[in-house]
Design a protein around this motif. Sequence first.
Motif, mmCIF file in Angstrom:
data_model
loop_
_atom_site.group_PDB
_atom_site.id
_atom_site.type_symbol
_atom_site.label_atom_id
_atom_site.label_comp_id
_atom_site.label_asym_id
_atom_site.label_seq_id
_atom_site.Cartn_x
_atom_site.Cartn_y
_atom_site.Cartn_z
ATOM 1 N N MET A 28 -9.089 5.651 -11.333
ATOM 2 C CA MET A 28 -8.045 5.329 -12.317
ATOM 3 C C MET A 28 -7.411 4.131 -11.508
ATOM 4 N N ALA A 29 -6.946 4.400 -10.266
ATOM 5 C CA ALA A 29 -6.283 3.305 -9.599
ATOM 6 C C ALA A 29 -7.225 2.041 -9.373
ATOM 7 N N ARG A 62 -0.094 -6.250 -2.357
ATOM 8 C CA ARG A 62 1.022 -5.835 -3.171
ATOM 9 C C ARG A 62 0.384 -5.115 -4.497
ATOM 10 N N THR A 63 -0.736 -5.581 -4.990
ATOM 11 C CA THR A 63 -1.131 -4.813 -6.208
ATOM 12 C C THR A 63 -1.895 -3.409 -5.485
ATOM 13 N N GLU A 64 -2.401 -3.370 -4.653
ATOM 14 C CA GLU A 64 -3.033 -1.874 -4.234
ATOM 15 C C GLU A 64 -1.861 -1.242 -3.894
ATOM 16 N N GLU A 65 -0.729 -1.743 -3.389
ATOM 17 C CA GLU A 65 0.409 -0.636 -3.152
ATOM 18 C C GLU A 65 1.194 -0.237 -4.318
ATOM 19 N N ALA A 66 1.231 -1.267 -5.336
ATOM 20 C CA ALA A 66 1.830 -0.749 -6.649
ATOM 21 C C ALA A 66 0.770 0.014 -7.172
ATOM 22 N N ALA A 67 -0.460 0.223 -7.145
ATOM 23 C CA ALA A 67 -1.386 1.132 -7.632
ATOM 24 C C ALA A 67 -1.259 2.509 -7.170
ATOM 25 N N LYS A 68 -0.966 2.577 -5.963
ATOM 26 C CA LYS A 68 -0.680 3.808 -5.110
ATOM 27 C C LYS A 68 0.583 4.405 -5.717
ATOM 28 N N ALA A 69 1.612 3.500 -6.010
ATOM 29 C CA ALA A 69 3.061 3.998 -6.294
ATOM 30 C C ALA A 69 2.754 4.441 -7.745
ATOM 31 N N LEU A 70 1.951 3.880 -8.623
ATOM 32 C CA LEU A 70 1.838 4.228 -9.992
ATOM 33 C C LEU A 70 1.001 5.296 -10.235
ATOM 34 N N MET A 71 0.235 5.754 -9.097
ATOM 35 C CA MET A 71 -0.638 6.935 -9.063
ATOM 36 C C MET A 71 0.339 8.125 -8.946
ATOM 37 N N GLU A 72 1.397 7.684 -7.883
ATOM 38 C CA GLU A 72 2.352 8.740 -7.613
ATOM 39 C C GLU A 72 3.160 9.198 -8.859
ATOM 40 N N VAL A 73 3.209 8.347 -9.775
ATOM 41 C CA VAL A 73 3.933 8.574 -11.281
ATOM 42 C C VAL A 73 3.075 9.641 -11.892
ATOM 43 N N VAL A 74 1.833 9.298 -12.048
ATOM 44 C CA VAL A 74 0.987 9.969 -12.739
ATOM 45 C C VAL A 74 0.812 11.487 -12.166
ATOM 46 N N PHE A 75 0.726 11.527 -10.631
ATOM 47 C CA PHE A 75 0.595 12.866 -10.238
ATOM 48 C C PHE A 75 1.729 13.488 -9.611
ATOM 49 N N SER A 76 2.770 13.046 -9.530
ATOM 50 C CA SER A 76 3.991 13.743 -9.478
ATOM 51 C C SER A 76 5.034 14.268 -10.291
ATOM 52 N N GLU A 77 5.342 15.429 -10.024
ATOM 53 C CA GLU A 77 6.439 15.840 -10.813
ATOM 54 C C GLU A 77 7.975 15.175 -10.757
ATOM 55 N N GLN A 78 8.106 14.645 -9.463
ATOM 56 C CA GLN A 78 9.473 13.941 -9.189
ATOM 57 C C GLN A 78 9.053 12.870 -8.244
ATOM 58 N N PRO A 79 8.382 11.642 -8.821
ATOM 59 C CA PRO A 79 7.981 10.762 -7.841
ATOM 60 C C PRO A 79 9.169 10.116 -7.217
ATOM 61 N N ASP A 80 8.650 9.606 -5.919
ATOM 62 C CA ASP A 80 9.761 8.739 -5.086
ATOM 63 C C ASP A 80 10.333 7.621 -5.812
ATOM 64 N N GLU A 81 11.476 7.758 -6.497
ATOM 65 C CA GLU A 81 12.098 6.729 -7.067
ATOM 66 C C GLU A 81 12.373 5.336 -6.355
ATOM 67 N N GLY A 82 12.462 5.425 -5.147
ATOM 68 C CA GLY A 82 12.810 4.314 -4.182
ATOM 69 C C GLY A 82 11.440 3.748 -3.990
ATOM 70 N N VAL A 88 6.864 -1.684 -7.524
ATOM 71 C CA VAL A 88 7.172 -2.481 -8.915
ATOM 72 C C VAL A 88 7.595 -3.594 -8.502
ATOM 73 N N ASP A 89 8.865 -3.684 -7.780
ATOM 74 C CA ASP A 89 9.456 -4.919 -7.705
ATOM 75 C C ASP A 89 8.578 -5.982 -6.752
ATOM 76 N N GLU A 90 7.616 -5.453 -5.883
ATOM 77 C CA GLU A 90 6.726 -6.456 -5.225
ATOM 78 C C GLU A 90 5.884 -6.758 -5.996
ATOM 79 N N ILE A 91 5.092 -6.167 -6.911
ATOM 80 C CA ILE A 91 4.153 -6.827 -7.812
ATOM 81 C C ILE A 91 4.677 -7.484 -8.934
#
Length: 191
Positions: A28-29, A62-82, A88-91
């Motif tokens: 998916m990433a 930055r695209t790969e880092e954003a992909a990792k963060a988005l996967m965290e949103v998908v797979f985490s009940e409480q994603p790290d907001e920061g 998201v800011d970087e991409i």
Amino acid sequence: MSADNQTMSGIKAATTLYSLLLPQKDAMAARWIAIVHGTYPFDTIGFLRTRKDRFANPVGYRTEEAAKALMEVVFSEQPDEGALRNAVDEIIRVRAVQDFSPETAVGVIFALKDIVRRVVEDAGRTEEAAPALLALESRIDAVALMAFGAYARFRESIHMMKVDEFKRLHSQIFRLAEKKAAKTDEADTNN
């Protein structure tokens, strides 16, 4: 349906959804990264895909880092907001500087919803995962709103830099004109 039954149904739907998505996390990433790369001109795509160095290819990194963060949103009940906000800011910063339209810059976030839906549909489990899928899509929508806010901030910042540069440029011209006018007045006074 009682509240307990709804809760159990929601838990079962979430468990079903995450059991479908987790094995597909890397794929998916990769799909999402390919979609982001696809928004760039054709001659840029090869560079983005092949160069992995953070400094030689900051957009790809930055695209790969954003992909990792988005996967965290998908797979985490409480994603790290920061961490999510930073990614998201970087991409989005890069896409705002590169003059992407708002819908193109932020639209890549929504692509994650299609990727998730496809995984669920391919598994034939759409109906039982539906409540959790709706909750996840709402979370992705919240990330897209975050991205749009970032895009607006960065574009405003870029425009303010342009205005400041315009003011600096023209203030120097104005001061030079004032000096020349003062010299002319002084010369007229002395004659």
